[in-house]
Scaffold this motif. Structure first.
Motif, short mmCIF file in Angstrom:
data_model
loop_
_atom_site.label_atom_id
_atom_site.label_comp_id
_atom_site.label_asym_id
_atom_site.label_seq_id
_atom_site.Cartn_x
_atom_site.Cartn_y
_atom_site.Cartn_z
N PRO A 280 0.83 -1.21 0.00
CA PRO A 280 0.00 0.00 0.00
C PRO A 280 0.86 1.25 0.00
CG PRO A 280 0.07 -0.94 2.21
CD PRO A 280 0.80 -1.91 1.31
N ALA A 281 0.42 2.25 -0.76
CA ALA A 281 1.18 3.49 -0.88
C ALA A 281 0.21 4.65 -1.08
CB ALA A 281 2.15 3.41 -2.05
N VAL A 282 0.74 5.87 -0.91
CA VAL A 282 -0.06 7.06 -1.14
C VAL A 282 0.78 8.08 -1.90
CG1 VAL A 282 0.57 8.07 1.11
CG2 VAL A 282 -1.52 8.85 -0.07
N SER B 267 2.79 0.82 4.55
CA SER B 267 2.87 -0.49 5.21
C SER B 267 2.83 -0.40 6.73
CB SER B 267 4.14 -1.22 4.77
OG SER B 267 4.13 -1.44 3.38
N GLY B 268 3.29 0.72 7.28
CA GLY B 268 3.25 0.88 8.73
C GLY B 268 1.86 1.17 9.27
N VAL C 116 -4.74 -1.77 1.12
CA VAL C 116 -5.86 -0.85 0.94
C VAL C 116 -7.09 -1.72 0.69
CG1 VAL C 116 -6.82 1.07 -0.37
CG2 VAL C 116 -4.34 0.92 0.00
N SER C 117 -7.79 -2.03 1.74
CA SER C 117 -8.93 -2.95 1.69
C SER C 117 -10.19 -2.25 2.14
CB SER C 117 -8.66 -4.15 2.62
OG SER C 117 -8.56 -3.69 3.97
N GLY C 118 -11.31 -2.93 1.99
CA GLY C 118 -12.56 -2.38 2.48
C GLY C 118 -12.52 -2.15 3.98
N ASP C 119 -11.92 -3.08 4.71
CA ASP C 119 -11.82 -2.90 6.17
C ASP C 119 -11.03 -1.65 6.51
OD1 ASP C 119 -13.31 -5.17 6.65
OD2 ASP C 119 -11.56 -6.46 7.01
N PHE C 120 -9.94 -1.42 5.81
CA PHE C 120 -9.12 -0.24 6.05
C PHE C 120 -9.90 1.04 5.76
CE2 PHE C 120 -6.34 2.93 3.95
CZ PHE C 120 -5.55 3.30 5.02
N SER D 61 5.33 11.52 8.81
CA SER D 61 5.86 10.30 9.42
C SER D 61 5.90 9.10 8.48
CB SER D 61 5.01 9.94 10.64
OG SER D 61 3.65 9.72 10.29
N LEU D 62 5.51 9.28 7.22
CA LEU D 62 5.49 8.15 6.30
C LEU D 62 6.81 8.04 5.55
CD1 LEU D 62 1.91 8.54 4.77
CD2 LEU D 62 2.64 6.91 6.52
N PRO D 63 7.37 6.82 5.45
CA PRO D 63 8.61 6.65 4.67
C PRO D 63 8.38 6.94 3.20
CG PRO D 63 8.17 4.74 6.08
CD PRO D 63 6.93 5.56 6.09
N SER D 64 9.35 7.57 2.57
CA SER D 64 9.26 7.88 1.14
C SER D 64 9.57 6.65 0.31
CB SER D 64 10.24 9.00 0.80
OG SER D 64 10.18 9.32 -0.57
N LEU D 65 8.89 6.53 -0.83
CA LEU D 65 9.15 5.46 -1.79
C LEU D 65 9.60 6.08 -3.09
CD1 LEU D 65 6.03 3.13 -1.39
CD2 LEU D 65 8.37 2.55 -0.78
#
Length: 283
Positions: free
Chosen positions: A14-16, A26-27, A32-36, A53-57
């Protein structure tokens, strides 16, 4: 903010995307699911982006290629489709515009990544393309009181290709279209889930086959708006987070008789304003 899933099928990460950056989710979630989506996941992503706070990709590998892009939502519980939702497409199909939304279903396992190959079923001769605005539900919708409530239940929007096999859909349908809609790979989705679209009725959508233009229209021409569709569907069934609604396609498909149906080696490309671009090879 745009949610994505990157990596080989079954192992997507998962990414944004936000403000030109790509960040690892991932943290925060395994996928990215329906539950999420239904459990406040988007709010957590926004908070993490704001906090930095999110790691860069990196979206490219050392050789200049990028990872496979998967469908932006994992394993939707339902893929609900709307038929003949553009008047010109209804006309090219030989029908009058519907007075109420036409509803049919695709098997959820038709959903694949936006650039994955589309596979022609054995014996199929009338495989067709359909660029569509896809809606992903983010909050359960049941018996809504008016369309004014509807968009608050939407997580975001994506490009969908409602691939169809017209002989199965029409000639062998038994009165229901799903036979021609549910073959494997028949719903490329993505590349991302756009979460900040303010007005889904102001988006240009286009398609090409082998570089030649096919469809060019606007969601402003929908007979039934996204809000109306979500409201209407909620009267017949419960929409759950992660469910996908394909909202119909404009004119310019092979069913019109103006263009040939798809064959092995053809390349289909689709684009919607703000939602990116897809490219599939027919196998």
């Amino acid at each position: 903010m745009e949610l994505m899933r990157l990596g080989e099928r079954g192992s997507e990460r998962p990414a944004v995307r936000d403000d030109g950056g790509l960040f690892d989710l991932s943290g925060l979630t395994a996928d990215v699911s329906g539950d999420f989506l239904g459990d406040g996941g988007m709010n957590r992503v926004r908070a993490a982006l704001a906090a930095g706070s999110l790691p860069s990709l990196s979206d490219t590998a050392p050789d200049g290629t990028g990872p496979r892009v998967g469908a932006p939502v994992a394993k939707p519980g339902a893929v609900i489709c709307i038929g003949q939702n553009y008047a010109a497409h209804a006309a090219e199909s030989g029908s009058t515009p519907p007075e109420r939304p036409i509803i049919f279903f695709k098997h959820p396992n038709t959903v694949v990544g936006p650039d994955d190959d589309v596979r022609i079923p054995p014996g199929a001769t009338k495989v067709d393309w359909e660029v569509e605005l896809a809606v992903v539900i983010g909050r359960q919708a049941r018996y809504l009181s008016s369309p004014d409530e509807a968009l608050a239940h939407v997580a975001g929007y994506a490009i969908g290709n409602d691939v169809s096999e017209r002989s199965l859909q029409i000639e062998q349908s038994g009165g229901q279209w799903s036979k021609g809609k549910s073959a494997e790979t028949f719903n490329p989705l993505g590349p991302w889930l756009a979460c900040d679209i303010q007005d889904p009725q102001k988006l240009r959508l286009r398609s090409w086959v082998n570089g030649e233009p096919r469809q060019d229209s606007s969601t402003a021409d929908m007979i039934f708006s996204v809000a109306r569709l979500v409201f209407d569907l909620s009267q017949y069934l419960v929409l759950d987070p992660g469910d996908v609604i394909n909202t119909g396609t404009p004119e310019g498909v092979a069913l019109s008789g103006r263009f040939p149906y798809l064959d092995t080696g053809d390349v289909v490309e689709l684009e919607i304003d703000g939602l990116g671009r897809q490219r599939q090879t027919i196998r």
